[in-house]
Design a protein around this motif. Structure first.
Motif, mmCIF file in Angstrom:
data_model
loop_
_atom_site.group_PDB
_atom_site.id
_atom_site.type_symbol
_atom_site.label_atom_id
_atom_site.label_comp_id
_atom_site.label_asym_id
_atom_site.label_seq_id
_atom_site.Cartn_x
_atom_site.Cartn_y
_atom_site.Cartn_z
ATOM 1 N N ASP A 135 0.823 -1.216 0.000
ATOM 2 C CA ASP A 135 0.000 0.000 0.000
ATOM 3 C C ASP A 135 0.862 1.273 0.000
ATOM 4 N N MET A 136 1.816 1.318 -0.929
ATOM 5 C CA MET A 136 2.712 2.478 -1.028
ATOM 6 C C MET A 136 1.947 3.709 -1.500
ATOM 7 N N ASP A 137 2.318 4.856 -0.951
ATOM 8 C CA ASP A 137 1.687 6.104 -1.396
ATOM 9 C C ASP A 137 2.331 6.584 -2.702
ATOM 10 N N ARG A 138 1.696 7.574 -3.316
ATOM 11 C CA ARG A 138 2.127 8.071 -4.626
ATOM 12 C C ARG A 138 3.583 8.550 -4.626
ATOM 13 N N ASN A 139 4.000 9.222 -3.565
ATOM 14 C CA ASN A 139 5.385 9.698 -3.495
ATOM 15 C C ASN A 139 6.372 8.536 -3.469
ATOM 16 N N ALA A 140 6.049 7.499 -2.738
ATOM 17 C CA ALA A 140 6.916 6.319 -2.683
ATOM 18 C C ALA A 140 6.978 5.638 -4.051
ATOM 19 N N VAL A 141 5.823 5.553 -4.717
ATOM 20 C CA VAL A 141 5.777 4.937 -6.044
ATOM 21 C C VAL A 141 6.630 5.734 -7.025
ATOM 22 N N THR A 142 6.531 7.047 -6.962
ATOM 23 C CA THR A 142 7.335 7.898 -7.844
ATOM 24 C C THR A 142 8.822 7.695 -7.574
ATOM 25 N N ALA A 143 9.191 7.598 -6.318
ATOM 26 C CA ALA A 143 10.594 7.369 -5.964
ATOM 27 C C ALA A 143 11.079 6.021 -6.491
ATOM 28 N N VAL A 144 10.256 4.991 -6.347
ATOM 29 C CA VAL A 144 10.607 3.659 -6.867
ATOM 30 C C VAL A 144 10.768 3.727 -8.384
ATOM 31 N N ARG A 145 9.815 4.371 -9.060
ATOM 32 C CA ARG A 145 9.898 4.501 -10.522
ATOM 33 C C ARG A 145 11.222 5.146 -10.926
ATOM 34 N N ASN A 146 11.535 6.268 -10.306
ATOM 35 C CA ASN A 146 12.727 7.020 -10.695
ATOM 36 C C ASN A 146 14.024 6.275 -10.395
ATOM 37 N N LYS A 147 14.009 5.486 -9.345
ATOM 38 C CA LYS A 147 15.244 4.815 -8.923
ATOM 39 C C LYS A 147 15.453 3.440 -9.572
ATOM 40 N N TYR A 148 14.348 2.690 -9.794
ATOM 41 C CA TYR A 148 14.518 1.280 -10.152
ATOM 42 C C TYR A 148 13.962 0.854 -11.507
ATOM 43 N N PHE A 149 13.053 1.599 -12.088
ATOM 44 C CA PHE A 149 12.432 1.152 -13.339
ATOM 45 C C PHE A 149 13.211 1.649 -14.540
ATOM 46 N N LYS A 150 13.462 0.736 -15.494
ATOM 47 C CA LYS A 150 14.231 1.071 -16.682
ATOM 48 C C LYS A 150 13.585 0.586 -17.977
ATOM 49 N N THR A 151 12.852 -0.530 -17.943
ATOM 50 C CA THR A 151 12.284 -1.035 -19.195
ATOM 51 C C THR A 151 11.083 -0.191 -19.600
ATOM 52 N N LYS A 152 10.913 -0.058 -20.896
ATOM 53 C CA LYS A 152 9.776 0.705 -21.433
ATOM 54 C C LYS A 152 8.458 0.087 -20.961
ATOM 55 N N THR A 153 8.378 -1.239 -21.011
ATOM 56 C CA THR A 153 7.145 -1.932 -20.623
ATOM 57 C C THR A 153 6.871 -1.800 -19.133
ATOM 58 N N GLY A 154 7.877 -1.997 -18.306
ATOM 59 C CA GLY A 154 7.701 -1.868 -16.864
ATOM 60 C C GLY A 154 7.258 -0.469 -16.480
ATOM 61 N N LEU A 155 7.876 0.524 -17.079
ATOM 62 C CA LEU A 155 7.487 1.917 -16.817
ATOM 63 C C LEU A 155 6.041 2.170 -17.224
ATOM 64 N N ALA A 156 5.653 1.677 -18.383
ATOM 65 C CA ALA A 156 4.278 1.881 -18.864
ATOM 66 C C ALA A 156 3.259 1.216 -17.932
ATOM 67 N N ILE A 157 3.544 -0.003 -17.497
ATOM 68 C CA ILE A 157 2.627 -0.702 -16.583
ATOM 69 C C ILE A 157 2.547 0.051 -15.254
ATOM 70 N N LEU A 158 3.690 0.479 -14.729
ATOM 71 C CA LEU A 158 3.697 1.232 -13.489
ATOM 72 C C LEU A 158 2.848 2.492 -13.609
ATOM 73 N N GLU A 159 3.026 3.213 -14.686
ATOM 74 C CA GLU A 159 2.240 4.443 -14.921
ATOM 75 C C GLU A 159 0.748 4.120 -15.027
ATOM 76 N N ASP A 160 0.427 3.087 -15.801
ATOM 77 C CA ASP A 160 -0.979 2.724 -16.015
ATOM 78 C C ASP A 160 -1.663 2.278 -14.721
ATOM 79 N N MET A 161 -0.920 1.637 -13.844
ATOM 80 C CA MET A 161 -1.524 1.112 -12.623
ATOM 81 C C MET A 161 -1.541 2.105 -11.469
ATOM 82 N N TYR A 162 -0.479 2.873 -11.322
ATOM 83 C CA TYR A 162 -0.299 3.592 -10.070
ATOM 84 C C TYR A 162 -0.139 5.112 -10.181
ATOM 85 N N LEU A 163 0.221 5.643 -11.333
ATOM 86 C CA LEU A 163 0.518 7.084 -11.406
ATOM 87 C C LEU A 163 -0.369 7.815 -12.398
#
Length: 163
Positions: A135-163
């Motif tokens: 149950d991460m909040d939006r700020n935590a999700v954004t931090a995870v995205r910026n620090k750990y996500f690199k693939t185009k597909t992973g980024l797109a899924i993260l955006e579609d689901m959480y941001l």
């Protein structure tokens, strides 16, 4: 050898022995691994490594809890590879695939050890599930995205689901 992952899934379910939460977590991570891997156009061997890693990434958690009374990442990383190897050896999977899966499992909480697309996808898939489960909040999700996500597909899924 190219193997259908279903037998390894069944082994994981049996190993977790009615621990539905852990089975469901592994199945969700595996599903994201498979989807990201396929959409990132991995070859069959890379996709198998990603899928096996997704299914078995937390397989050391039971032994970690038994030995150390903790499910902390370092203990999972320590205990997981041997259990995963024993499971995979039943199916005569090529040794280089087993070794790579065991490396990923043995470091999947050590993000500074990411050394390939297969490992990267497992980390992204695990985060996609953990964001919801923890149950991460939006700020935590954004931090995870910026620090750990690199693939185009992973980024797109993260955006579609959480941001």
């Amino acid at each position: 050898m190219i193997l259908n992952s279903d037998k390894i899934i069944k082994e994981m379910i049996n190993y977790f022995n009615k621990d539905v939460k852990r089975v469901n977590h592994a199945l969700k991570v595996y599903s994201f691994c498979n989807t990201i891997g396929a959409l990132e156009q991995l070859d069959d061997k890379e996709l198998l490594i990603v899928n096996l890693s997704g299914i078995l990434h937390d397989i050391g958690i039971k032994e970690a809890e038994k030995k150390y009374n903790s499910s902390a990442g370092p203990y999972q990383e320590k205990e997981g590879p041997a259990i995963a190897k024993a499971i995979m050896n039943k199916y005569h999977i090529d040794n280089d695939i087993i070794e790579r899966v065991c490396y990923i499992i043995g470091h999947h909480h050590s993000y500074n050890k990411i050394d390939g697309i297969d490992f990267q996808i497992l980390v992204e898939a695990d985060f996609l599930v953990n964001i919801y489960e923890d149950d991460m909040d939006r700020n935590a999700v954004t931090a995870v995205r910026n620090k750990y996500f690199k693939t185009k597909t992973g980024l797109a899924i993260l955006e579609d689901m959480y941001l």
